[in-house]
Design a protein around this motif. Sequence first.
Motif, PDB file in Angstrom:
ATOM      1  N   ALA A 147       0.813  -1.221   0.000  1.00 32.04           N
ATOM      2  CA  ALA A 147       0.000   0.000   0.000  1.00 32.04           C
ATOM      3  C   ALA A 147       0.842   1.266   0.000  1.00 32.04           C
ATOM      4  CB  ALA A 147      -0.966   0.012   1.187  1.00 32.04           C
ATOM      5  N   LEU A 148       1.891   1.267  -0.822  1.00 26.23           N
ATOM      6  CA  LEU A 148       2.741   2.436  -0.980  1.00 26.23           C
ATOM      7  C   LEU A 148       2.793   2.812  -2.451  1.00 26.23           C
ATOM      8  CD1 LEU A 148       5.690   1.376   1.339  1.00 26.23           C
ATOM      9  CD2 LEU A 148       3.849   2.968   1.898  1.00 26.23           C
ATOM     10  N   ARG A 149       2.871   4.114  -2.708  1.00 24.69           N
ATOM     11  CA  ARG A 149       3.023   4.621  -4.069  1.00 24.69           C
ATOM     12  C   ARG A 149       4.478   5.010  -4.292  1.00 24.69           C
ATOM     13  NH1 ARG A 149      -2.094   8.311  -3.474  1.00 24.69           N
ATOM     14  NH2 ARG A 149      -3.672   7.223  -4.703  1.00 24.69           N
ATOM     15  N   ARG A 156      14.995  13.689 -10.348  1.00 26.54           N
ATOM     16  CA  ARG A 156      14.795  13.837  -8.902  1.00 26.54           C
ATOM     17  C   ARG A 156      14.737  12.460  -8.263  1.00 26.54           C
ATOM     18  NH1 ARG A 156       9.948  17.759  -7.472  1.00 26.54           N
ATOM     19  NH2 ARG A 156      10.951  17.492  -5.453  1.00 26.54           N
ATOM     20  N   ALA A 157      14.969  12.415  -6.955  1.00 23.22           N
ATOM     21  CA  ALA A 157      14.883  11.156  -6.226  1.00 23.22           C
ATOM     22  C   ALA A 157      13.450  10.636  -6.264  1.00 23.22           C
ATOM     23  CB  ALA A 157      15.329  11.356  -4.780  1.00 23.22           C
ATOM     24  N   SER A 158      13.307   9.319  -6.391  1.00 20.77           N
ATOM     25  CA  SER A 158      11.975   8.717  -6.317  1.00 20.77           C
ATOM     26  C   SER A 158      11.416   8.896  -4.914  1.00 20.77           C
ATOM     27  CB  SER A 158      12.061   7.226  -6.658  1.00 20.77           C
ATOM     28  OG  SER A 158      12.523   7.031  -7.970  1.00 20.77           O
ATOM     29  N   ARG A 159      10.077   8.907  -4.834  1.00 22.13           N
ATOM     30  CA  ARG A 159       9.436   9.149  -3.547  1.00 22.13           C
ATOM     31  C   ARG A 159       8.417   8.045  -3.256  1.00 22.13           C
ATOM     32  NH1 ARG A 159      11.467  13.822  -2.464  1.00 22.13           N
ATOM     33  NH2 ARG A 159      10.643  13.787  -0.365  1.00 22.13           N
ATOM     34  N   LEU A 160       8.343   7.684  -1.985  1.00 21.15           N
ATOM     35  CA  LEU A 160       7.311   6.769  -1.508  1.00 21.15           C
ATOM     36  C   LEU A 160       6.282   7.555  -0.721  1.00 21.15           C
ATOM     37  CD1 LEU A 160       8.979   3.501  -0.165  1.00 21.15           C
ATOM     38  CD2 LEU A 160       7.529   3.757  -2.163  1.00 21.15           C
TER      39      LEU A 160
END
Length: 325
Positions: A147-149, A156-160
């Motif tokens: 349940a994380l996007r 840019r750095a990927s984000r959760l």
Amino acid sequence: MTSSDMAIHMSPHTSSCASSRSSAVLRAVLLCLAWFAQPVAGNEQGAEVDEDRSAVAASADTTAQNRYWGQPTTDGRYRVSTRFRNFDGQTIALGFDLATAESRRSLSEFGVDDRELDALMRLCRQAMACDQATYDGYTTRYYREHALRLTADPGRASRLSVDVPAVVLRNRSRVRPLTDALRRAAAERGQNGDWMIKTAMTLVQTALPYKKPVAQLEGRSLLGFYPPAFALERGYGDCDTKSALLAAMLLDLGERRVVGLHVPGHYLLGLDRRPEADEAFITHQGRPFVLVEAAGPAMRGLGDVSMRTRGALARNDGLRVDPMF
């Protein structure tokens, strides 16, 4: 960045597991993915709480009388009692039992555990070919299943971030002990579904204390968020945790269409209904959704949101709608 949002720095290097050099690369990738050990900076969600001082002051006498407490039982359950006043000034007392196993299950299927990422790395190393893209596929699927996007912006750095609708839909049935207690209270008073919805709102706003969830628990990174079943056991939450809990309750109570609304530094809900005068709402898929605050501690009715939220709506500033149907 809100408490339910984190940056991930991924290694761009690719290699094959056929060599010892590739194993070292994968270990380096795993270290790069150890973002969950870092503290979260720039948490802004608390800015919404207590912003409208007049609303808080008006509800001070009411919220002082509200209580939420619980204790474990000898048969593996958690017994909760709560007492609060609803919008009609009625004192509502509810009691319900949670299955501790379900609360723990809701936690284990959310967030990131470094031991689980270790297992993914071992699984990847056992494959015939294990390059960066293969490992990224494993981790991306892992985030989705928990349940994380994962958002990747070029340069840019990927984000959760938390996939709130996924969490809500998984936990809808797990909050049923509470919604069943609400149904019994409504039947005793001869009340209907609207009464239950508004009483659920006041319970989450005023009886459940506002407090930020921990960032990590038992080796699992939670991104400052508790799933609804676990939030009921812990007995507190912030705006996105409370919104997810209220959404799960409303869906289980029969509200058919609920959306989440992210504004900068804050999270609230929208209900599919025609707005009354002065009620704040958004339009999604051509239908109006009246906004609902869950954070508290002020008691806020349907469509009653802070000036900060109204300003974000007027500017169309950083809004994201999360359908939960």
